[in-house]
Design an enzyme around this catalytic site. Structure first.
Site, mmCIF file in Angstrom:
data_model
loop_
_atom_site.group_PDB
_atom_site.id
_atom_site.type_symbol
_atom_site.label_atom_id
_atom_site.label_comp_id
_atom_site.label_asym_id
_atom_site.label_seq_id
_atom_site.Cartn_x
_atom_site.Cartn_y
_atom_site.Cartn_z
ATOM 1 N N ARG A 108 0.495 -7.455 -6.772
ATOM 2 C CA ARG A 108 1.696 -7.516 -5.946
ATOM 3 C C ARG A 108 2.913 -7.228 -6.814
ATOM 4 N NH1 ARG A 108 0.440 -11.992 -1.200
ATOM 5 N NH2 ARG A 108 -0.753 -10.482 0.022
ATOM 6 N N ASP B 10 -0.854 -1.912 -0.882
ATOM 7 C CA ASP B 10 -1.193 -3.311 -0.620
ATOM 8 C C ASP B 10 -1.825 -3.480 0.761
ATOM 9 O OD1 ASP B 10 -1.336 -6.032 -0.352
ATOM 10 O OD2 ASP B 10 0.756 -6.432 -0.855
#
Length: 381
Positions: free
Chosen positions: A122, A130
């Site tokens: 992240r 993602d």
């Protein structure tokens, strides 16, 4: 030239790993994309749409896999699929690394390089890759829509000549990507929304969406987030104080959406049987952590049940209920990763790169992902 294979998913998965738009991007980059005939039909992508963007439609799964350097999947592929690839080929999918350990070991033993999309770091330059965020956005939205349909009462306040209908009260437990989208969706439907999370950074986000934040804000709360942005396991003392606060709040709520999940661990228990018993008749709980046992004590994974006049939904794959957009978003995540790994269609493998190192699960039969190695040691112990 990099050869990319895409095959159909199992019967319980309506998504597909690639969209026509992503086929076009990869084909223009010099990749040869082979798709099993019919693989995209449940996501409303026909063979003709794929072919028009440069894909080669394979009549059989075996034809699609033959000579492939990379296999793209949504879910973990079968052992037979991986064995049909080139030796040392790459597999990119949501591999559920903390699920079926024996099945994962068998895949690793083939020597394939396994990329687990759930492990995408992240960090800012990996945002476009993602998949947890892209799919959780849809899950949070769908959770509220399904809850509203099941609730059988109006969500917004309505002032009419026949009287005033009060707004429904929605409580979102867990303010990650899914939770924040659930808050935004419930607000759009006109509900009065409250939310809770053990991570202090989420308070500002919750308030910015027009919801009220509910939490025991002590010193432990202020230090309750990992560097990766996940919630830390909380002490028994804190859990007791938080449970007391939640118990008093939840009895006034019409809809509760739970989203609390820590990778590799059972879902934290947030709603007890007693809390369910205290809720108003006709209330609805949607438990997005059902796949890991559920945040609610009474959740039945994969089922919708009624207990104490409260409907409890335990969905296992909400994004799959919106396969068209879920597949588009997943495919963009996959495409961004492939462009990172294969610039100019030349496949590279740099374990010094944080993105590559973050998502590589196994290579040449060896588990390279550090947290997964530790998890395996704990399981053996």
């Amino acid at each position: 030239m990099v050869v990319i294979a895409v095959t159909a998913e199992p019967a319980n998965e309506t998504r597909v790993a690639i969209s026509p738009d992503t086929v076009k991007r990869l084909a223009n980059a010099g990749c040869n994309v082979k798709i099993e005939s019919g693989a995209g039909l449940r996501s409303r992508f026909s063979d003709d749409l794929y072919e028009a963007q440069g894909a080669h439609i394979a009549r059989t799964r075996e034809d699609a896999l033959s000579g492939a350097d990379i296999l793209l999947k949504v879910r973990r592929p079968s052992l037979e699929e991986v064995k049909a690839l080139k030796p040392g080929a790459m597999v990119v999918a949501m591999l559920d690394p903390y699920g079926d350990r024996a099945g994962l070991d068998a895949l690793a033993a083939t020597g394939a390089t396994l990329f687990s999309m759930e492990f995408m770091p992240r960090i800012s330059r990996a945002q476009s890759m993602d998949v947890l965020s892209s799919q959780a956005n849809l899950a949070g939205y769908k959770a509220v829509v399904n809850a509203a349909a099941m609730f059988e009462q109006a969500m917004p306040m309505m002032m009419t000549a026949a009287g005033t209908v009060p707004a429904a009260r929605v409580f979102v437990m867990g303010a990650g990507v899914a939770g924040l989208q659930a808050i935004a969706t419930a607000r759009r439907l006109g509900a009065v929304v409250t939310a809770t999370d053990v991570r202090p950074a989420t308070k500002e986000q919750v308030l910015s969406l027009g919801a009220k934040f509910i939490a025991v804000e002590d010193e432990e709360f202020r230090q309750a987030e990992t560097q990766a942005g996940y919630a830390k396991p909380m002490s028994a003392e804190y859990q007791k104080k938080q449970a007391e606060l939640i118990a008093s709040h939840i009895k006034t709520q019409d809809v509760v959406i739970t989203t609390a999940l820590i990778p590799g661990r059972p879902a934290p228990r947030l709603i007890t049987r007693e809390m369910v018993e205290s809720m108003k008749p006709g209330s609805v709980i949607v438990d997005l952590a059902a796949e890991r046992g559920g945040n609610c004590e009474l959740t039945k994974p994969g089922e919708t049940i009624v207990r104490h006049n409260v409907t409890i939904m335990g969905p296992l794959n909400l994004p799959s209920e919106m396969a068209y957009h879920a597949s588009q978003m997943y495919a963009k995540n996959i495409g961004a990763l492939l462009e990172h790994l294969a610039p100019n269609a030349n496949l590279t493998f740099d374990m010094e790169d944080s993105i590559t190192a973050g998502v590589v699960l196994t290579r040449d039969g060896e588990v390279l992902h550090g947290p997964t190695r530790e998890w395996m040691k704990e399981r053996v112990a």
